[in-house]
Scaffold this active site. Structure first.
Site, PDB file in Angstrom:
ATOM      1  N   GLU A 260       0.756  -1.512  -0.097  1.00  0.00           N
ATOM      2  CA  GLU A 260      -0.145  -0.599   0.092  1.00  0.00           C
ATOM      3  C   GLU A 260       1.382   1.616   0.030  1.00  0.00           C
ATOM      4  OE1 GLU A 260      -3.564  -0.263  -0.062  1.00  0.00           O
ATOM      5  OE2 GLU A 260      -3.134  -2.803  -0.379  1.00  0.00           O
ATOM      6  N   TRP A 263       1.897   1.793  -3.214  1.00  0.00           N
ATOM      7  CA  TRP A 263       0.499   2.269  -4.657  1.00  0.00           C
ATOM      8  C   TRP A 263       0.656   3.898  -4.144  1.00  0.00           C
ATOM      9  CZ3 TRP A 263      -2.615   0.746  -7.852  1.00  0.00           C
ATOM     10  CH2 TRP A 263      -3.725   1.736  -8.368  1.00  0.00           C
ATOM     11  N   TRP A 291     -23.475   9.567 -18.802  1.00  0.00           N
ATOM     12  CA  TRP A 291     -23.966   9.524 -16.941  1.00  0.00           C
ATOM     13  C   TRP A 291     -25.250  10.184 -17.120  1.00  0.00           C
ATOM     14  CZ3 TRP A 291     -20.394   6.117 -14.588  1.00  0.00           C
ATOM     15  CH2 TRP A 291     -18.669   6.527 -14.846  1.00  0.00           C
ATOM     16  N   ASN A 326     -11.616   1.523   4.190  1.00  0.00           N
ATOM     17  CA  ASN A 326     -10.963   1.447   3.296  1.00  0.00           C
ATOM     18  C   ASN A 326     -11.706   0.262   2.556  1.00  0.00           C
ATOM     19  OD1 ASN A 326      -8.689   1.507   0.817  1.00  0.00           O
ATOM     20  ND2 ASN A 326      -8.350  -1.048   0.807  1.00  0.00           N
ATOM     21  N   TRP A 344     -18.217   9.216 -12.158  1.00  0.00           N
ATOM     22  CA  TRP A 344     -17.169   8.872 -10.922  1.00  0.00           C
ATOM     23  C   TRP A 344     -16.437  10.070 -10.335  1.00  0.00           C
ATOM     24  CZ3 TRP A 344     -12.115  10.619 -11.639  1.00  0.00           C
ATOM     25  CH2 TRP A 344     -11.374  11.337 -12.998  1.00  0.00           C
ATOM     26  N   TRP A 367     -10.419   6.962  -7.101  1.00  0.00           N
ATOM     27  CA  TRP A 367     -11.705   6.521  -8.122  1.00  0.00           C
ATOM     28  C   TRP A 367     -12.170   5.746  -9.803  1.00  0.00           C
ATOM     29  CZ3 TRP A 367     -16.621   7.508  -6.595  1.00  0.00           C
ATOM     30  CH2 TRP A 367     -16.448   8.302  -5.702  1.00  0.00           C
TER      31      TRP A 367
END
Length: 449
Positions: A260, A263, A291, A326, A344, A367
């Site tokens: 992580e 990341w 959308w 998370n 989004w 996202w």
């Protein structure tokens, strides 16, 4: 000759290479500039401002313990720093490198006067390159390359004393910045956090004792098995190198958490290559996706009134505490994009304003990963089922904590009280059925393909 230290999202004294370099030159003038103009639409949101107020207070106290102080100014960062340097006769401005597009523009504007240092990542993101010399677009390949460059360098110690200039430049008052909410004070639930370097040190100590359970517990909202280090890392109150070192000697149990940390480095490298990733689909074919414009449903999602208990619990936790578990972040994000078919970017903006750890790279990449629109992302057709996710990860107690209307619903029914015939009168029915939402999303995805 004094030297400026430009603090940004690196509000610490330990493992602060910009501060170390300035100390070596002589007198040190620490400066924080609140620049709301440079970021434009990405000026920090309300939850981050609450954290920033307390973190700046903590940093100033630590600097005063060393015979120094923090100078506060507001305005365009490059202009303000140049004015202070000219006024004080400082030839050098030391700072840790940042990767958000507005910070890179400010760094460029400061020119040769600025001396940049690495310190907010395990390795400088631009140093982790593909075979052809480009930035990685896929995390798995990036991670393999990064692992070959680890462990990171050892963190540096904090200075024991700072040499003060003969004359301090003028400083704003932190209270005059009005970073804290007043009427109403929506941050009452934030008091469980301890912003600042000392709070970050306490958080890593607590997590180091529990890291053995991280791989399993991080997915259980009721257990809260995550590190809760993200806001401290975001504001730079602790460096990734410090976190890495604190977990040394604990064997393979730390590997999933260190992934992580990697990341974070990956997302910094991605926004370096694609600065507008927070605004544009990583995959251009999704520009054709239609959308839905559904303001009332977006409002219900924001307020935690969708009729899906795990989604509503997460959104209410976010509003109350500035943070969300998370696993639940993924569930709530998927619900907005796939169940409601809402862009989004609407969710990204809401998280930006309400999360204490809202990070430009992490927020946008996460996202787009959930939405399926990103370069390295889930398939759009992968639709998380919030009801089964809630049961799978044993979220009953989590739901009871954040959705008090469901406090008396038994475990067997709490994940879907409407289907179980236990729906309280003061809790809404589902905003849309799961099967109906899934079919609608899949149809939208087929149109894009």
């Amino acid at each position: 000759m004094p030297a400026l230290v430009w603090f940004r999202q690196d509000l610490r004294l330990h493992d602060q290479p910009a501060l170390v370099a300035a100390v070596a030159e002589g007198d040190v003038i620490p400066v924080y500039v609140l620049d709301d103009k440079g970021p434009g639409d990405w000026r920090i949101g309300g939850a981050q401002r609450w954290w920033l107020h307390h973190s700046l207070q903590a940093l100033d106290r630590s600097l005063r313990d060393l015979g120094s102080r923090l100078i506060l100014r507001r305005g365009p960062a490059a202009t303000v720093l140049t004015d202070i340097a000219d006024d004080c006769g400082a030839e050098t401005i030391h700072a840790i490198r940042h990767y958000e597009p507005w910070w890179r523009q400010a760094e460029e504007a400061l020119g040769d006067r600025l001396c940049l240092h690495e310190g907010n990542h395990l390795r400088p993101p631009e140093s982790v390159r593909t075979g052809s010399g480009g930035q990685f677009r896929m995390f798995s390949a990036f991670y393999r390359a990064l692992l070959a460059m680890l462990p990171p360098e050892a963190p540096s110690a904090a200075p024991k004393q700072l040499s003060a200039p003969g004359r301090w430049p003028k400083s704003d008052s932190l209270d005059d910045w009005a970073l804290l909410p007043a009427k109403p004070n929506w941050a009452i639930g934030f008091e469980g956090w301890t912003p600042g370097e000392a709070g970050a040190a306490a958080a890593i100590d607590d997590f180091a004792d529990a890291v053995a359970d991280y791989d399993d517990a991080r997915n259980l909202p009721s257990v809260e098995g995550t590190s809760r280090l993200s806001p401290h890392l975001h504001q730079g109150e602790i460096s990734p190198r410090q976190v890495w070192q604190a977990l040394n000697g604990r064997g393979k149990v730390v590997e999933s958490f260190r992934r992580e940390l990697a990341w974070r480095d990956f997302t910094a490298g991605l926004i370096l290559a694609l600065p507008d990733y927070a605004e544009k689909n990583g995959r251009s074919q999704f520009d054709r996706l239609k959308w839905r414009h559904a303001p009332s449903e977006l409002k219900a999602w924001r307020e935690g009134r969708t009729g899906y208990p795990i989604v509503d619990a997460g959104m209410r936790q976010l509003w109350a505490t500035g943070w969300m578990h998370n696993r639940v972040r993924m569930i709530t994000a998927s619900f907005l994009v796939k169940h409601l078919l809402i862009d989004w970017r609407e969710g990204e903006r809401w998280f930006w304003d309400t999360l204490v750890d809202a990070d430009y790279g992490n927020n946008s990449v996460n996202w787009q990963w959930v939405a399926g629109t990103g370069i390295d992302a889930n398939m759009f057709g992968r639709i998380m089922a919030p009801l089964s996710q809630s049961a799978k990860f044993d979220a009953a107690d989590y739901i009871r904590e954040w959705v008090p209307e469901l406090r008396d619903v038994p475990d067997a029914a709490i994940h879907d009280p409407e289907e179980s015939g236990c729906l309280p009168a003061n809790y809404p029915r589902k905003i849309i059925g799961h099967r109906e939402a899934r079919e609608r999303a899949l149809a939208a995805g087929r149109q894009v393909r």
